[in-house]
Write an enzyme that holds these catalytic residues in place. Structure first.
Site, PDB file in Angstrom:
ATOM      1  N   HIS A  19      76.877  55.166   7.317  1.00  0.00           N
ATOM      2  CA  HIS A  19      75.580  55.639   6.813  1.00  0.00           C
ATOM      3  C   HIS A  19      75.292  55.049   5.439  1.00  0.00           C
ATOM      4  O   HIS A  19      74.165  54.628   5.152  1.00  0.00           O
ATOM      5  CB  HIS A  19      75.582  57.165   6.682  1.00  0.00           C
ATOM      6  CG  HIS A  19      75.658  57.922   7.967  1.00  0.00           C
ATOM      7  ND1 HIS A  19      76.570  58.929   8.197  1.00  0.00           N
ATOM      8  CD2 HIS A  19      74.925  57.821   9.108  1.00  0.00           C
ATOM      9  CE1 HIS A  19      76.383  59.430   9.403  1.00  0.00           C
ATOM     10  NE2 HIS A  19      75.405  58.773   9.984  1.00  0.00           N
ATOM     11  N   LYS A  43      73.730  70.823  17.389  1.00  0.00           N
ATOM     12  CA  LYS A  43      75.037  70.542  16.790  1.00  0.00           C
ATOM     13  C   LYS A  43      75.495  71.718  15.937  1.00  0.00           C
ATOM     14  O   LYS A  43      74.685  72.316  15.224  1.00  0.00           O
ATOM     15  CB  LYS A  43      74.958  69.293  15.915  1.00  0.00           C
ATOM     16  CG  LYS A  43      74.690  68.012  16.694  1.00  0.00           C
ATOM     17  CD  LYS A  43      74.637  66.806  15.771  1.00  0.00           C
ATOM     18  CE  LYS A  43      74.439  65.520  16.578  1.00  0.00           C
ATOM     19  NZ  LYS A  43      74.326  64.341  15.704  1.00  0.00           N
ATOM     20  N   SER A 130      80.150  60.999  12.814  1.00  0.00           N
ATOM     21  CA  SER A 130      80.472  62.132  11.938  1.00  0.00           C
ATOM     22  C   SER A 130      81.374  63.137  12.645  1.00  0.00           C
ATOM     23  O   SER A 130      82.314  63.666  12.046  1.00  0.00           O
ATOM     24  CB  SER A 130      79.183  62.821  11.486  1.00  0.00           C
ATOM     25  OG  SER A 130      78.402  61.929  10.741  1.00  0.00           O
TER      26      SER A 130
HETATM   27  N1  COA Z   1      77.710  55.043  10.834  1.00  0.00           N
HETATM   28  C1  COA Z   1      78.387  56.109  11.273  1.00  0.00           C
HETATM   29  N2  COA Z   1      77.897  57.012  12.115  1.00  0.00           N
HETATM   30  C2  COA Z   1      76.648  56.829  12.541  1.00  0.00           C
HETATM   31  C3  COA Z   1      75.872  55.741  12.144  1.00  0.00           C
HETATM   32  C4  COA Z   1      76.448  54.818  11.254  1.00  0.00           C
HETATM   33  N3  COA Z   1      75.776  53.754  10.833  1.00  0.00           N
HETATM   34  N4  COA Z   1      74.684  55.831  12.756  1.00  0.00           N
HETATM   35  C5  COA Z   1      74.715  56.935  13.497  1.00  0.00           C
HETATM   36  N5  COA Z   1      75.906  57.525  13.377  1.00  0.00           N
HETATM   37  C6  COA Z   1      76.372  58.725  14.072  1.00  0.00           C
HETATM   38  C7  COA Z   1      76.228  59.969  13.276  1.00  0.00           C
HETATM   39  O1  COA Z   1      77.380  60.177  12.503  1.00  0.00           O
HETATM   40  C8  COA Z   1      76.057  61.004  14.351  1.00  0.00           C
HETATM   41  O2  COA Z   1      77.321  61.407  14.787  1.00  0.00           O
HETATM   42  P1  COA Z   1      77.577  62.850  15.418  1.00  0.00           P
HETATM   43  O3  COA Z   1      76.731  62.925  16.652  1.00  0.00           O
HETATM   44  O4  COA Z   1      79.000  62.831  15.695  1.00  0.00           O
HETATM   45  O5  COA Z   1      77.147  63.851  14.383  1.00  0.00           O
HETATM   46  C9  COA Z   1      75.366  60.240  15.491  1.00  0.00           C
HETATM   47  O6  COA Z   1      75.591  58.889  15.221  1.00  0.00           O
HETATM   48  C10 COA Z   1      73.877  60.358  15.561  1.00  0.00           C
HETATM   49  O7  COA Z   1      73.447  61.324  14.747  1.00  0.00           O
HETATM   50  P2  COA Z   1      72.365  61.210  13.623  1.00  0.00           P
HETATM   51  O8  COA Z   1      72.117  59.848  13.132  1.00  0.00           O
HETATM   52  O9  COA Z   1      72.712  62.199  12.581  1.00  0.00           O
HETATM   53  O10 COA Z   1      71.146  61.579  14.402  1.00  0.00           O
HETATM   54  P3  COA Z   1      70.881  62.866  15.244  1.00  0.00           P
HETATM   55  O11 COA Z   1      70.999  62.451  16.667  1.00  0.00           O
HETATM   56  O12 COA Z   1      71.626  64.050  14.797  1.00  0.00           O
HETATM   57  O13 COA Z   1      69.393  63.100  14.843  1.00  0.00           O
HETATM   58  C11 COA Z   1      67.172  62.424  14.283  1.00  0.00           C
HETATM   59  C12 COA Z   1      68.492  62.046  14.909  1.00  0.00           C
HETATM   60  C13 COA Z   1      67.331  63.177  13.001  1.00  0.00           C
HETATM   61  C14 COA Z   1      66.450  61.116  13.984  1.00  0.00           C
HETATM   62  C15 COA Z   1      66.362  63.230  15.324  1.00  0.00           C
HETATM   63  O14 COA Z   1      67.118  64.344  15.749  1.00  0.00           O
HETATM   64  C16 COA Z   1      65.047  63.729  14.783  1.00  0.00           C
HETATM   65  O15 COA Z   1      64.112  62.968  14.680  1.00  0.00           O
HETATM   66  N6  COA Z   1      64.964  65.032  14.434  1.00  0.00           N
HETATM   67  C17 COA Z   1      63.735  65.633  13.939  1.00  0.00           C
HETATM   68  C18 COA Z   1      62.998  66.381  15.062  1.00  0.00           C
HETATM   69  C19 COA Z   1      62.100  65.427  15.833  1.00  0.00           C
HETATM   70  O16 COA Z   1      61.172  64.839  15.313  1.00  0.00           O
HETATM   71  N7  COA Z   1      62.390  65.299  17.135  1.00  0.00           N
HETATM   72  C20 COA Z   1      61.691  64.381  17.992  1.00  0.00           C
HETATM   73  C21 COA Z   1      62.325  63.033  17.926  1.00  0.00           C
HETATM   74  S1  COA Z   1      61.433  61.814  18.822  1.00  0.00           S
END
Ligand code: COA
Length: 159
Positions: A19, A43, A130
């Site tokens: 990140h 989560k 994560s």
């Molecule tokens: N390095 C390490 N880990 C990474 C990474 C990187 N470069 N990129 C992604 N990840 C991992 C994260 O650690 C996370 O791991 P986990 O699932 O074990 O916690 C996973 O990839 C993806 O999670 P994250 O990037 O935190 O995204 P998310 O899936 O939790 O949420 C949002 C993504 C916030 C963009 C989405 O939920 C959102 O838009 N929420 C707002 C509500 C909304 O508008 N919804 C409609 C969406 S169209």
């Protein structure tokens, strides 16, 4: 020239080196980046949203172009209200792409002026997430080369 603002959303529970790299690279591409820390109801949180926000601030202590905020609700509307040109996301592996494409297209459907920029993650961190970091840490494994030093300190303080 209008300011180029990017929103980098995620759970960041906790922020990993992957990140951090994506945010740093975003700062090289955009005038300003807002890290939007989300509460994901699917989560179970390890750190509170406030603790996660503090970790981002601790990792970027002297970066005036970086802001940290909490996102509750619809990302596309929130980003649009902030005047953002785009959403910034990292892609670790092809398996990330399907989910990310779907979200990017939905966000663009909701707010057609909003683009999503994907940055390819560093290859050596493509296996890191994560939840995996949390699991390894809780089970006594060494995660010191997977998360920034302030995040490791926060994890140790929590346990
Ligand atoms: N390095 C390490 N880990 C990474 C990474 C990187 N470069 N990129 C992604 N990840 C991992 C994260 O650690 C996370 O791991 P986990 O699932 O074990 O916690 C996973 O990839 C993806 O999670 P994250 O990037 O935190 O995204 P998310 O899936 O939790 O949420 C949002 C993504 C916030 C963009 C989405 O939920 C959102 O838009 N929420 C707002 C509500 C909304 O508008 N919804 C409609 C969406 S169209």
């Amino acid at each position: 020239m209008p300011e180029r603002l990017a929103i980098c959303p995620g759970s960041f529970d906790p922020l990993t080196n992957g990140h951090e790299t994506i945010i740093r690279r975003g700062l090289a591409l955009f005038d300003r980046v807002i890290v939007a820390v989300t509460f994901n109801p699917r989560k179970t949180p390890f750190f509170s949203v406030e603790a996660r926000k503090q970790m981002v601030r601790d990792v970027f202590p002297d970066e005036p172009r970086l802001e940290v905020d909490e996102l509750n609700g619809l990302l596309a509307r929130w980003a649009s209200d902030k005047g953002a040109a785009c959403i910034l996301r990292g892609l670790r592996a092809p398996s990330d792409f399907e989910y990310e494409l779907q979200m990017a297209q939905m966000n663009r459907h909701l707010h057609p002026q909003l683009d999503t920029v994907f940055l390819a993650s560093e290859a050596d961190g493509s296996y890191v997430s994560s939840s995996l970091v949390r699991e390894v840490f809780v089970l006594g494994g060494d995660v010191s080369d997977l998360v920034p030093a302030p995040v490791l300190a926060a994890m140790k303080a929590r346990s």
